[in-house]
Scaffold this active site. Sequence first.
Site, PDB file in Angstrom:
ATOM      1  N   ASP A 248      38.164 -21.169 -73.473  1.00  0.00           N
ATOM      2  CA  ASP A 248      38.723 -21.477 -74.793  1.00  0.00           C
ATOM      3  C   ASP A 248      37.657 -21.178 -75.846  1.00  0.00           C
ATOM      4  O   ASP A 248      36.532 -21.684 -75.767  1.00  0.00           O
ATOM      5  CB  ASP A 248      39.142 -22.946 -74.852  1.00  0.00           C
ATOM      6  CG  ASP A 248      40.007 -23.238 -76.062  1.00  0.00           C
ATOM      7  OD1 ASP A 248      39.465 -23.245 -77.183  1.00  0.00           O
ATOM      8  OD2 ASP A 248      41.217 -23.463 -75.892  1.00  0.00           O
ATOM      9  N   ASN A 256      39.926 -17.592 -88.395  1.00  0.00           N
ATOM     10  CA  ASN A 256      41.138 -17.237 -89.136  1.00  0.00           C
ATOM     11  C   ASN A 256      41.071 -17.738 -90.581  1.00  0.00           C
ATOM     12  O   ASN A 256      41.473 -17.033 -91.514  1.00  0.00           O
ATOM     13  CB  ASN A 256      42.370 -17.825 -88.448  1.00  0.00           C
ATOM     14  CG  ASN A 256      42.729 -17.075 -87.170  1.00  0.00           C
ATOM     15  OD1 ASN A 256      42.514 -15.868 -87.069  1.00  0.00           O
ATOM     16  ND2 ASN A 256      43.270 -17.778 -86.200  1.00  0.00           N
ATOM     17  N   HIS A 261      43.443 -13.533 -90.535  1.00  0.00           N
ATOM     18  CA  HIS A 261      44.037 -13.374 -89.211  1.00  0.00           C
ATOM     19  C   HIS A 261      43.787 -11.987 -88.629  1.00  0.00           C
ATOM     20  O   HIS A 261      43.745 -11.830 -87.399  1.00  0.00           O
ATOM     21  CB  HIS A 261      45.544 -13.651 -89.278  1.00  0.00           C
ATOM     22  CG  HIS A 261      45.866 -15.095 -89.464  1.00  0.00           C
ATOM     23  ND1 HIS A 261      45.879 -15.989 -88.413  1.00  0.00           N
ATOM     24  CD2 HIS A 261      46.159 -15.817 -90.566  1.00  0.00           C
ATOM     25  CE1 HIS A 261      46.183 -17.207 -88.852  1.00  0.00           C
ATOM     26  NE2 HIS A 261      46.361 -17.120 -90.175  1.00  0.00           N
ATOM     27  N   ASP A 265      42.429 -11.529 -84.969  1.00  0.00           N
ATOM     28  CA  ASP A 265      43.044 -10.713 -83.914  1.00  0.00           C
ATOM     29  C   ASP A 265      42.023  -9.754 -83.299  1.00  0.00           C
ATOM     30  O   ASP A 265      41.996  -9.550 -82.076  1.00  0.00           O
ATOM     31  CB  ASP A 265      44.225  -9.924 -84.479  1.00  0.00           C
ATOM     32  CG  ASP A 265      45.420 -10.820 -84.798  1.00  0.00           C
ATOM     33  OD1 ASP A 265      45.416 -11.982 -84.346  1.00  0.00           O
ATOM     34  OD2 ASP A 265      46.335 -10.355 -85.495  1.00  0.00           O
ATOM     35  N   GLU A 292      43.890 -19.001 -78.396  1.00  0.00           N
ATOM     36  CA  GLU A 292      42.523 -18.596 -78.059  1.00  0.00           C
ATOM     37  C   GLU A 292      42.131 -19.035 -76.650  1.00  0.00           C
ATOM     38  O   GLU A 292      40.952 -19.107 -76.315  1.00  0.00           O
ATOM     39  CB  GLU A 292      41.534 -19.183 -79.073  1.00  0.00           C
ATOM     40  CG  GLU A 292      41.462 -20.706 -79.094  1.00  0.00           C
ATOM     41  CD  GLU A 292      42.446 -21.324 -80.075  1.00  0.00           C
ATOM     42  OE1 GLU A 292      42.190 -22.449 -80.531  1.00  0.00           O
ATOM     43  OE2 GLU A 292      43.458 -20.683 -80.389  1.00  0.00           O
TER      44      GLU A 292
END
Length: 373
Positions: A248, A256, A261, A265, A292
Amino acid sequence: MTHSELPQDPAAFALWREAQDIHARSHLAGVYYLIAWLLVWTMVGEPGPQLVIGLTGTAFFAALMFLRLAHRLPAQHTEALLQGWLNRQWTLILLGALGWGLTLGWALSSPELENSRVIAIMATIAFSTASIYHLAMRKHLSLLILPLLYLPGLLALMLDWQAQRGLFIALIVYFSYLILALGRNREVYRNHLALELEMLEQQQSLEQLSRTDSLTQLGNRYQFNSLFPVMVANAQHQSASMSLVLLDIDFFKRVNDEHGHTCGDACLSAFAERMRQVFRRRSDALLRLGGEEFGVLMPNTTLEQACLLAESFRLELTQQGFNVQGNSLPLTASLGVGCFDPQRDDNAEAFFKRVDDALYKAKRTGRNRLVQA
Protein backbone atom coordinates in the site's frame (compact mmCIF):
# COMPACT_ATOMS: atom_id res chain seq x y z
CA MET A 1 -18.53 -26.72 -24.40
CA THR A 2 -17.86 -23.31 -22.84
CA HIS A 3 -15.40 -20.78 -24.25
CA SER A 4 -12.95 -21.44 -21.41
CA GLU A 5 -12.77 -25.13 -22.39
CA LEU A 6 -11.81 -24.38 -25.99
CA PRO A 7 -8.12 -24.48 -27.00
CA GLN A 8 -6.85 -20.91 -26.72
CA ASP A 9 -3.80 -21.32 -28.95
CA PRO A 10 -4.75 -20.64 -32.62
CA ALA A 11 -2.85 -23.69 -33.94
CA ALA A 12 -4.46 -26.00 -31.37
CA PHE A 13 -7.89 -24.46 -32.04
CA ALA A 14 -7.54 -25.07 -35.81
CA LEU A 15 -6.68 -28.73 -35.15
CA TRP A 16 -9.53 -29.03 -32.64
CA ARG A 17 -12.02 -27.58 -35.12
CA GLU A 18 -10.82 -29.92 -37.88
CA ALA A 19 -11.08 -32.91 -35.55
CA GLN A 20 -14.58 -31.92 -34.44
CA ASP A 21 -15.77 -31.43 -38.01
CA ILE A 22 -14.24 -34.64 -39.39
CA HIS A 23 -15.61 -36.68 -36.50
CA ALA A 24 -19.11 -35.27 -36.92
CA ARG A 25 -19.12 -35.63 -40.70
CA SER A 26 -17.41 -38.96 -41.27
CA HIS A 27 -17.76 -41.30 -38.31
CA LEU A 28 -20.75 -43.10 -39.91
CA ALA A 29 -19.13 -43.41 -43.34
CA GLY A 30 -17.81 -46.87 -42.45
CA VAL A 31 -21.39 -48.07 -41.99
CA TYR A 32 -22.37 -46.94 -45.50
CA TYR A 33 -19.26 -48.46 -47.08
CA LEU A 34 -20.21 -51.81 -45.52
CA ILE A 35 -23.85 -51.55 -46.65
CA ALA A 36 -22.82 -50.60 -50.20
CA TRP A 37 -20.35 -53.49 -50.33
CA LEU A 38 -22.96 -55.99 -49.20
CA LEU A 39 -25.37 -54.71 -51.86
CA VAL A 40 -22.75 -55.04 -54.59
CA TRP A 41 -21.80 -58.56 -53.50
CA THR A 42 -25.29 -59.91 -52.90
CA MET A 43 -26.67 -58.53 -56.17
CA VAL A 44 -24.40 -60.95 -58.06
CA GLY A 45 -26.51 -63.58 -59.84
CA GLU A 46 -24.60 -66.40 -58.17
CA PRO A 47 -22.69 -65.01 -55.13
CA GLY A 48 -21.30 -68.43 -54.34
CA PRO A 49 -18.32 -68.27 -56.77
CA GLN A 50 -17.43 -64.86 -55.29
CA LEU A 51 -17.60 -66.17 -51.73
CA VAL A 52 -13.94 -65.64 -50.84
CA ILE A 53 -13.83 -62.11 -52.26
CA GLY A 54 -17.21 -61.34 -50.71
CA LEU A 55 -16.22 -62.44 -47.23
CA THR A 56 -12.84 -60.74 -47.50
CA GLY A 57 -14.49 -57.46 -48.51
CA THR A 58 -17.06 -57.81 -45.76
CA ALA A 59 -14.35 -58.35 -43.15
CA PHE A 60 -12.36 -55.36 -44.48
CA PHE A 61 -15.26 -52.90 -44.47
CA ALA A 62 -16.60 -54.22 -41.15
CA ALA A 63 -13.17 -53.72 -39.56
CA LEU A 64 -12.99 -50.16 -40.93
CA MET A 65 -16.47 -49.47 -39.62
CA PHE A 66 -15.62 -50.61 -36.09
CA LEU A 67 -12.31 -48.74 -36.10
CA ARG A 68 -14.00 -45.48 -37.12
CA LEU A 69 -16.83 -45.86 -34.62
CA ALA A 70 -14.33 -46.64 -31.85
CA HIS A 71 -11.99 -43.79 -32.76
CA ARG A 72 -13.09 -41.23 -30.17
CA LEU A 73 -11.86 -37.69 -29.92
CA PRO A 74 -9.10 -37.07 -27.35
CA ALA A 75 -10.17 -35.69 -23.98
CA GLN A 76 -7.15 -33.37 -23.86
CA HIS A 77 -6.98 -30.68 -26.52
CA THR A 78 -3.22 -30.48 -26.95
CA GLU A 79 -1.67 -30.07 -30.40
CA ALA A 80 0.14 -33.41 -30.19
CA LEU A 81 -2.98 -35.41 -29.23
CA LEU A 82 -5.20 -33.67 -31.79
CA GLN A 83 -2.65 -34.11 -34.57
CA GLY A 84 -2.24 -37.78 -33.70
CA TRP A 85 -6.01 -38.31 -33.76
CA LEU A 86 -6.29 -36.53 -37.11
CA ASN A 87 -3.49 -38.61 -38.63
CA ARG A 88 -5.25 -41.82 -37.61
CA GLN A 89 -8.66 -40.59 -38.77
CA TRP A 90 -7.34 -39.51 -42.19
CA THR A 91 -5.63 -42.90 -42.54
CA LEU A 92 -8.97 -44.64 -41.94
CA ILE A 93 -10.71 -42.29 -44.40
CA LEU A 94 -8.15 -42.94 -47.13
CA LEU A 95 -8.23 -46.71 -46.51
CA GLY A 96 -12.00 -46.65 -46.90
CA ALA A 97 -11.71 -44.70 -50.17
CA LEU A 98 -9.07 -47.12 -51.48
CA GLY A 99 -11.18 -50.13 -50.52
CA TRP A 100 -14.21 -48.74 -52.29
CA GLY A 101 -12.16 -47.73 -55.35
CA LEU A 102 -11.01 -51.35 -55.67
CA THR A 103 -14.64 -52.43 -55.28
CA LEU A 104 -15.66 -50.19 -58.18
CA GLY A 105 -12.81 -51.56 -60.30
CA TRP A 106 -13.87 -55.13 -59.47
CA ALA A 107 -17.53 -54.43 -60.30
CA LEU A 108 -16.70 -52.80 -63.65
CA SER A 109 -14.17 -55.42 -64.76
CA SER A 110 -15.89 -58.63 -63.66
CA PRO A 111 -18.66 -59.96 -65.96
CA GLU A 112 -20.26 -61.75 -63.02
CA LEU A 113 -20.96 -58.37 -61.36
CA GLU A 114 -22.85 -56.83 -64.26
CA ASN A 115 -26.00 -56.58 -62.14
CA SER A 116 -24.03 -54.72 -59.43
CA ARG A 117 -22.38 -52.10 -61.63
CA VAL A 118 -25.10 -49.49 -61.28
CA ILE A 119 -25.02 -49.83 -57.49
CA ALA A 120 -21.22 -49.55 -57.44
CA ILE A 121 -21.22 -46.44 -59.67
CA MET A 122 -24.04 -44.74 -57.74
CA ALA A 123 -22.31 -45.45 -54.43
CA THR A 124 -19.01 -44.09 -55.78
CA ILE A 125 -20.71 -40.89 -56.91
CA ALA A 126 -22.39 -40.57 -53.50
CA PHE A 127 -19.17 -41.19 -51.53
CA SER A 128 -17.11 -38.78 -53.66
CA THR A 129 -19.75 -36.05 -53.52
CA ALA A 130 -20.00 -36.37 -49.75
CA SER A 131 -16.22 -36.24 -49.41
CA ILE A 132 -15.76 -32.98 -51.32
CA TYR A 133 -18.51 -31.27 -49.32
CA HIS A 134 -17.66 -32.65 -45.88
CA LEU A 135 -13.92 -33.37 -45.98
CA ALA A 136 -12.45 -30.26 -47.62
CA MET A 137 -10.23 -29.38 -44.62
CA ARG A 138 -6.85 -30.41 -46.03
CA LYS A 139 -6.06 -29.74 -49.66
CA HIS A 140 -3.81 -32.69 -50.51
CA LEU A 141 -5.53 -35.31 -48.37
CA SER A 142 -8.99 -34.23 -49.48
CA LEU A 143 -7.86 -34.30 -53.11
CA LEU A 144 -6.33 -37.77 -52.68
CA ILE A 145 -9.73 -39.26 -51.81
CA LEU A 146 -11.05 -38.72 -55.36
CA PRO A 147 -8.44 -40.71 -57.33
CA LEU A 148 -8.59 -43.49 -54.74
CA LEU A 149 -12.33 -43.75 -55.36
CA TYR A 150 -12.28 -43.39 -59.15
CA LEU A 151 -8.99 -44.54 -60.68
CA PRO A 152 -9.47 -48.33 -60.35
CA GLY A 153 -12.88 -48.04 -62.01
CA LEU A 154 -11.61 -45.73 -64.75
CA LEU A 155 -8.79 -48.15 -65.50
CA ALA A 156 -11.32 -50.99 -65.77
CA LEU A 157 -13.40 -48.94 -68.22
CA MET A 158 -10.34 -48.11 -70.32
CA LEU A 159 -9.65 -51.82 -70.75
CA ASP A 160 -13.07 -52.13 -72.39
CA TRP A 161 -12.91 -48.81 -74.23
CA GLN A 162 -15.20 -49.57 -77.16
CA ALA A 163 -18.08 -50.68 -74.98
CA GLN A 164 -17.53 -48.37 -71.99
CA ARG A 165 -16.16 -45.11 -73.43
CA GLY A 166 -19.42 -43.26 -72.81
CA LEU A 167 -19.43 -44.16 -69.13
CA PHE A 168 -15.69 -43.39 -68.91
CA ILE A 169 -16.17 -39.89 -70.34
CA ALA A 170 -19.16 -39.24 -68.06
CA LEU A 171 -17.17 -40.22 -64.95
CA ILE A 172 -14.18 -38.11 -66.07
CA VAL A 173 -16.43 -35.06 -66.50
CA TYR A 174 -17.95 -35.59 -63.06
CA PHE A 175 -14.48 -36.19 -61.61
CA SER A 176 -13.30 -32.81 -62.94
CA TYR A 177 -16.41 -31.14 -61.47
CA LEU A 178 -15.62 -32.65 -58.07
CA ILE A 179 -12.08 -31.23 -58.17
CA LEU A 180 -13.41 -27.73 -58.89
CA ALA A 181 -16.06 -28.04 -56.19
CA LEU A 182 -13.46 -29.28 -53.71
CA GLY A 183 -11.40 -26.11 -54.25
CA ARG A 184 -14.44 -23.91 -53.60
CA ASN A 185 -15.48 -25.87 -50.52
CA ARG A 186 -11.98 -25.73 -49.11
CA GLU A 187 -11.96 -21.95 -49.53
CA VAL A 188 -15.31 -21.71 -47.74
CA TYR A 189 -14.01 -23.89 -44.90
CA ARG A 190 -10.82 -21.84 -44.56
CA ASN A 191 -12.79 -18.59 -44.49
CA HIS A 192 -15.09 -19.98 -41.82
CA LEU A 193 -12.09 -21.14 -39.76
CA ALA A 194 -10.43 -17.73 -40.14
CA LEU A 195 -13.62 -16.10 -38.86
CA GLU A 196 -13.69 -18.44 -35.86
CA LEU A 197 -10.04 -17.70 -35.11
CA GLU A 198 -10.73 -13.96 -35.32
CA MET A 199 -13.65 -14.34 -32.92
CA LEU A 200 -11.44 -16.40 -30.58
CA GLU A 201 -8.79 -13.67 -30.64
CA GLN A 202 -11.39 -11.00 -29.92
CA GLN A 203 -12.79 -13.08 -27.06
CA GLN A 204 -9.30 -13.50 -25.62
CA SER A 205 -8.69 -9.77 -25.90
CA LEU A 206 -11.95 -9.00 -24.13
CA GLU A 207 -11.16 -11.53 -21.42
CA GLN A 208 -7.68 -10.07 -21.01
CA LEU A 209 -9.17 -6.59 -20.71
CA SER A 210 -11.63 -7.81 -18.10
CA ARG A 211 -8.73 -9.22 -16.03
CA THR A 212 -6.25 -6.37 -16.53
CA ASP A 213 -6.05 -3.02 -14.81
CA SER A 214 -6.10 -0.49 -17.65
CA LEU A 215 -3.79 2.00 -15.92
CA THR A 216 -0.96 -0.24 -14.69
CA GLN A 217 -1.46 -3.27 -16.99
CA LEU A 218 -1.26 -5.50 -13.93
CA GLY A 219 -3.93 -8.02 -13.09
CA ASN A 220 -7.01 -6.48 -11.49
CA ARG A 221 -9.12 -7.47 -8.50
CA TYR A 222 -11.23 -9.78 -10.66
CA GLN A 223 -8.14 -11.71 -11.69
CA PHE A 224 -6.95 -11.82 -8.08
CA ASN A 225 -10.29 -13.26 -6.96
CA SER A 226 -9.96 -15.92 -9.67
CA LEU A 227 -6.30 -16.82 -9.13
CA PHE A 228 -5.89 -16.60 -5.39
CA PRO A 229 -8.23 -19.43 -4.26
CA VAL A 230 -6.89 -21.73 -6.98
CA MET A 231 -3.26 -21.09 -6.09
CA VAL A 232 -3.95 -21.59 -2.40
CA ALA A 233 -5.80 -24.84 -3.13
CA ASN A 234 -2.88 -26.07 -5.27
CA ALA A 235 -0.39 -25.23 -2.53
CA GLN A 236 -2.50 -27.08 0.02
CA HIS A 237 -2.95 -30.11 -2.24
CA GLN A 238 0.75 -30.31 -3.14
CA SER A 239 2.03 -29.36 0.33
CA ALA A 240 3.97 -26.52 -1.30
CA SER A 241 4.80 -23.01 -0.12
CA MET A 242 2.57 -20.16 -1.23
CA SER A 243 3.30 -16.57 -0.23
CA LEU A 244 1.32 -13.37 -0.56
CA VAL A 245 2.67 -9.82 -0.50
CA LEU A 246 0.28 -6.90 -0.02
CA LEU A 247 1.59 -3.37 -0.71
CA ASP A 248 0.00 0.00 0.00
CA ILE A 249 1.53 3.32 -1.09
CA ASP A 250 1.89 5.57 1.95
CA PHE A 251 -0.05 8.88 1.96
CA PHE A 252 -0.94 8.54 -1.69
CA LYS A 253 -3.84 10.96 -1.29
CA ARG A 254 -1.29 13.76 -0.85
CA VAL A 255 0.09 13.06 -4.32
CA ASN A 256 -3.34 13.56 -5.88
CA ASP A 257 -4.09 16.62 -3.74
CA GLU A 258 -0.74 18.36 -4.29
CA HIS A 259 0.15 17.31 -7.86
CA GLY A 260 -3.16 16.32 -9.45
CA HIS A 261 -4.68 13.03 -10.49
CA THR A 262 -2.69 12.90 -13.72
CA CYS A 263 0.53 12.82 -11.72
CA GLY A 264 -1.06 10.31 -9.35
CA ASP A 265 -1.89 8.00 -12.25
CA ALA A 266 1.67 8.30 -13.55
CA CYS A 267 2.88 7.43 -10.06
CA LEU A 268 0.75 4.27 -9.97
CA SER A 269 2.10 3.21 -13.38
CA ALA A 270 5.68 3.80 -12.20
CA PHE A 271 4.98 1.84 -9.02
CA ALA A 272 3.69 -1.09 -11.10
CA GLU A 273 6.79 -0.95 -13.32
CA ARG A 274 9.02 -1.00 -10.22
CA MET A 275 7.13 -4.10 -9.06
CA ARG A 276 7.86 -5.81 -12.39
CA GLN A 277 11.56 -5.09 -11.97
CA VAL A 278 11.74 -6.67 -8.52
CA PHE A 279 9.07 -9.41 -8.65
CA ARG A 280 10.14 -10.61 -12.09
CA ARG A 281 9.79 -14.38 -11.77
CA ARG A 282 7.44 -15.83 -14.39
CA SER A 283 5.45 -17.64 -11.73
CA ASP A 284 4.67 -14.47 -9.75
CA ALA A 285 1.30 -12.82 -10.37
CA LEU A 286 1.36 -9.01 -9.95
CA LEU A 287 -1.95 -7.31 -9.34
CA ARG A 288 -3.53 -3.98 -8.53
CA LEU A 289 -6.20 -4.69 -5.96
CA GLY A 290 -7.70 -1.21 -6.00
CA GLY A 291 -6.65 2.40 -5.51
CA GLU A 292 -3.09 2.44 -4.24
CA GLU A 293 -3.13 -1.17 -2.96
CA PHE A 294 -1.23 -3.88 -4.82
CA GLY A 295 -0.53 -7.57 -4.36
CA VAL A 296 1.91 -10.26 -5.45
CA LEU A 297 1.00 -13.95 -5.50
CA MET A 298 4.15 -16.06 -5.16
CA PRO A 299 3.72 -19.84 -5.59
CA ASN A 300 6.46 -22.18 -4.40
CA THR A 301 7.92 -19.37 -2.29
CA THR A 302 8.73 -19.55 1.41
CA LEU A 303 8.05 -16.71 3.83
CA GLU A 304 11.78 -15.91 4.02
CA GLN A 305 12.10 -15.68 0.24
CA ALA A 306 9.00 -13.51 -0.06
CA CYS A 307 10.19 -11.19 2.73
CA LEU A 308 13.60 -10.83 1.10
CA LEU A 309 12.10 -9.71 -2.22
CA ALA A 310 9.47 -7.52 -0.58
CA GLU A 311 12.03 -5.79 1.66
CA SER A 312 14.36 -5.14 -1.28
CA PHE A 313 11.41 -3.51 -3.07
CA ARG A 314 10.61 -1.34 -0.04
CA LEU A 315 14.21 -0.21 0.41
CA GLU A 316 14.66 0.58 -3.29
CA LEU A 317 11.45 2.59 -3.28
CA THR A 318 12.51 4.50 -0.15
CA GLN A 319 15.93 5.32 -1.56
CA GLN A 320 14.91 6.26 -5.10
CA GLY A 321 11.28 7.31 -5.03
CA PHE A 322 9.92 8.44 -8.40
CA ASN A 323 10.61 11.19 -10.87
CA VAL A 324 7.23 11.75 -12.46
CA GLN A 325 6.33 14.59 -14.82
CA GLY A 326 9.24 16.66 -13.54
CA ASN A 327 8.29 16.05 -9.91
CA SER A 328 10.59 14.18 -7.55
CA LEU A 329 8.30 12.19 -5.29
CA PRO A 330 9.87 10.44 -2.26
CA LEU A 331 7.21 7.75 -2.01
CA THR A 332 7.26 4.86 0.46
CA ALA A 333 5.06 1.81 0.92
CA SER A 334 3.78 -0.37 3.74
CA LEU A 335 3.88 -4.13 3.21
CA GLY A 336 2.31 -7.20 4.72
CA VAL A 337 3.83 -10.57 3.88
CA GLY A 338 2.61 -14.05 4.72
CA CYS A 339 2.93 -17.67 3.73
CA PHE A 340 -0.04 -20.02 3.63
CA ASP A 341 -0.14 -22.23 6.70
CA PRO A 342 -2.81 -24.99 6.81
CA GLN A 343 -2.64 -25.00 10.61
CA ARG A 344 -3.51 -21.30 10.76
CA ASP A 345 -5.54 -20.75 7.61
CA ASP A 346 -8.75 -22.69 7.12
CA ASN A 347 -9.14 -21.33 3.59
CA ALA A 348 -7.93 -18.66 1.17
CA GLU A 349 -10.04 -15.96 2.83
CA ALA A 350 -8.47 -16.63 6.22
CA PHE A 351 -4.99 -16.49 4.68
CA PHE A 352 -5.74 -13.17 2.97
CA LYS A 353 -7.12 -11.67 6.18
CA ARG A 354 -4.00 -12.66 8.07
CA VAL A 355 -1.75 -10.93 5.53
CA ASP A 356 -4.11 -7.96 5.26
CA ASP A 357 -3.97 -7.55 9.05
CA ALA A 358 -0.16 -7.49 8.80
CA LEU A 359 -0.38 -4.74 6.18
CA TYR A 360 -2.60 -2.60 8.37
CA LYS A 361 -0.31 -3.20 11.31
CA ALA A 362 2.55 -1.81 9.20
CA LYS A 363 0.46 1.26 8.46
CA ARG A 364 -0.62 1.73 12.09
CA THR A 365 2.91 1.45 13.44
CA GLY A 366 4.54 4.14 11.37
CA ARG A 367 4.29 3.07 7.70
CA ASN A 368 7.23 2.47 5.38
CA ARG A 369 7.84 -0.91 6.91
CA LEU A 370 7.25 -4.62 6.35
CA VAL A 371 5.29 -6.75 8.81
CA GLN A 372 5.18 -10.52 8.63
CA ALA A 373 1.79 -12.16 9.05
